[in-house]
Design a protein around this motif. Structure first.
Motif, short mmCIF file in Angstrom:
data_model
loop_
_atom_site.label_atom_id
_atom_site.label_comp_id
_atom_site.label_asym_id
_atom_site.label_seq_id
_atom_site.Cartn_x
_atom_site.Cartn_y
_atom_site.Cartn_z
N ALA A 29 0.82 -1.17 -0.08
CA ALA A 29 -0.14 0.12 -0.02
C ALA A 29 0.88 1.33 0.02
O ALA A 29 0.60 2.26 -0.72
N THR A 30 2.00 1.04 0.45
CA THR A 30 2.72 2.53 0.67
C THR A 30 3.76 2.63 -0.70
O THR A 30 4.02 3.78 -1.01
N VAL A 31 4.22 1.60 -1.37
CA VAL A 31 4.61 1.59 -2.58
C VAL A 31 3.72 1.89 -3.93
O VAL A 31 4.20 2.72 -4.55
N MET A 32 2.45 1.57 -3.80
CA MET A 32 1.59 1.85 -4.71
C MET A 32 1.41 3.47 -5.05
O MET A 32 1.56 3.92 -6.34
N PRO A 33 1.71 4.30 -4.39
CA PRO A 33 1.29 5.84 -4.72
C PRO A 33 2.69 6.13 -5.58
O PRO A 33 2.56 7.01 -6.26
N LEU A 34 3.69 5.59 -5.47
CA LEU A 34 4.75 5.86 -6.17
C LEU A 34 4.62 5.44 -7.68
O LEU A 34 5.02 6.12 -8.40
N PHE A 35 4.02 4.24 -7.77
CA PHE A 35 3.89 3.92 -9.38
C PHE A 35 2.49 4.61 -9.96
O PHE A 35 2.37 4.91 -11.07
N LEU A 36 1.59 4.93 -9.02
CA LEU A 36 0.37 5.63 -9.51
C LEU A 36 0.48 7.07 -9.78
O LEU A 36 -0.38 7.81 -10.34
N GLY A 37 1.41 7.67 -9.03
CA GLY A 37 1.65 9.21 -9.14
C GLY A 37 0.69 9.98 -8.26
O GLY A 37 0.47 11.08 -8.48
N THR A 38 0.04 9.50 -7.12
CA THR A 38 -0.57 10.00 -6.14
C THR A 38 0.14 10.68 -5.05
O THR A 38 1.26 10.26 -4.94
N ASP A 39 -0.65 11.08 -4.01
CA ASP A 39 0.16 11.59 -2.87
C ASP A 39 0.48 10.20 -2.10
O ASP A 39 -0.34 9.23 -1.94
N PRO A 40 1.77 10.30 -1.38
CA PRO A 40 2.19 9.29 -0.70
C PRO A 40 1.01 9.40 0.80
O PRO A 40 0.57 10.32 1.15
N LEU A 41 1.12 7.99 1.38
CA LEU A 41 0.17 7.62 2.17
C LEU A 41 0.83 8.33 3.63
O LEU A 41 1.99 8.68 3.75
N PRO A 42 0.11 8.51 4.91
CA PRO A 42 0.46 8.90 6.07
C PRO A 42 1.56 8.13 6.48
O PRO A 42 1.95 6.75 6.32
N SER A 43 2.38 8.63 7.37
CA SER A 43 3.46 7.69 7.97
C SER A 43 3.13 6.55 8.82
O SER A 43 3.85 5.86 9.22
N VAL A 44 1.82 6.82 9.31
CA VAL A 44 1.55 5.50 10.22
C VAL A 44 1.52 4.17 9.32
O VAL A 44 1.83 3.04 9.68
N PHE A 45 1.22 4.25 8.07
CA PHE A 45 1.52 3.17 7.21
C PHE A 45 2.90 2.42 7.01
O PHE A 45 3.02 1.42 6.97
N TYR A 46 3.74 3.66 6.99
CA TYR A 46 5.20 3.13 7.13
C TYR A 46 5.53 2.45 8.30
O TYR A 46 6.43 1.55 8.35
N ALA A 47 5.16 2.92 9.61
CA ALA A 47 5.27 2.08 10.63
C ALA A 47 4.62 0.70 11.03
O ALA A 47 5.24 0.06 11.07
N VAL A 48 3.58 0.57 10.10
CA VAL A 48 2.75 -0.66 9.68
C VAL A 48 3.64 -1.70 9.09
O VAL A 48 3.62 -2.78 9.38
#
Length: 89
Positions: A29-48
């Motif tokens: 889920a955190t990598v998909m915005p990089l490929f889709l060109g959307t805004d990155p997810l909140p930092s909570v996702f990176y912690a998960v």
């Protein structure tokens, strides 16, 4: 359902696998915005995402605990009991 009795580390392996899967989904889920060109997810996702590594460690601990318990059972079964050793002499 299985007829086998639960071993020493089975619960840890199951919990670790679930944690790993949750972390893997969060990583995707955190990598998909990089490929889709959307805004990155909140930092909570990176912690998960860290659950992926923690889950692996928990599952590995369960595997090691299970192996140690099986080794103890094998040693107990192969060693002569004190009562049979004294009656042999």
């Amino acid at each position: 359902m299985s007829d086998e009795t639960p071993q020493a580390g089975d619960l840890l392996v199951r919990i670790g696998a679930i944690m790993f899967l949750v972390g893997a989904v969060a990583t995707l889920a955190t990598v998909m915005p990089l490929f889709l060109g959307t805004d990155p997810l909140p930092s909570v996702f990176y912690a998960v995402c860290m659950l992926m590594g923690v889950g692996f460690l928990v599952a590995a601990t369960g595997v090691i605990r299970s192996a140690v318990a099986q080794r103890r059972q094998a040693e107990a079964a192969s060693s002569p009991s004190p009562s049979s050793a004294s009656s042999a002499t």
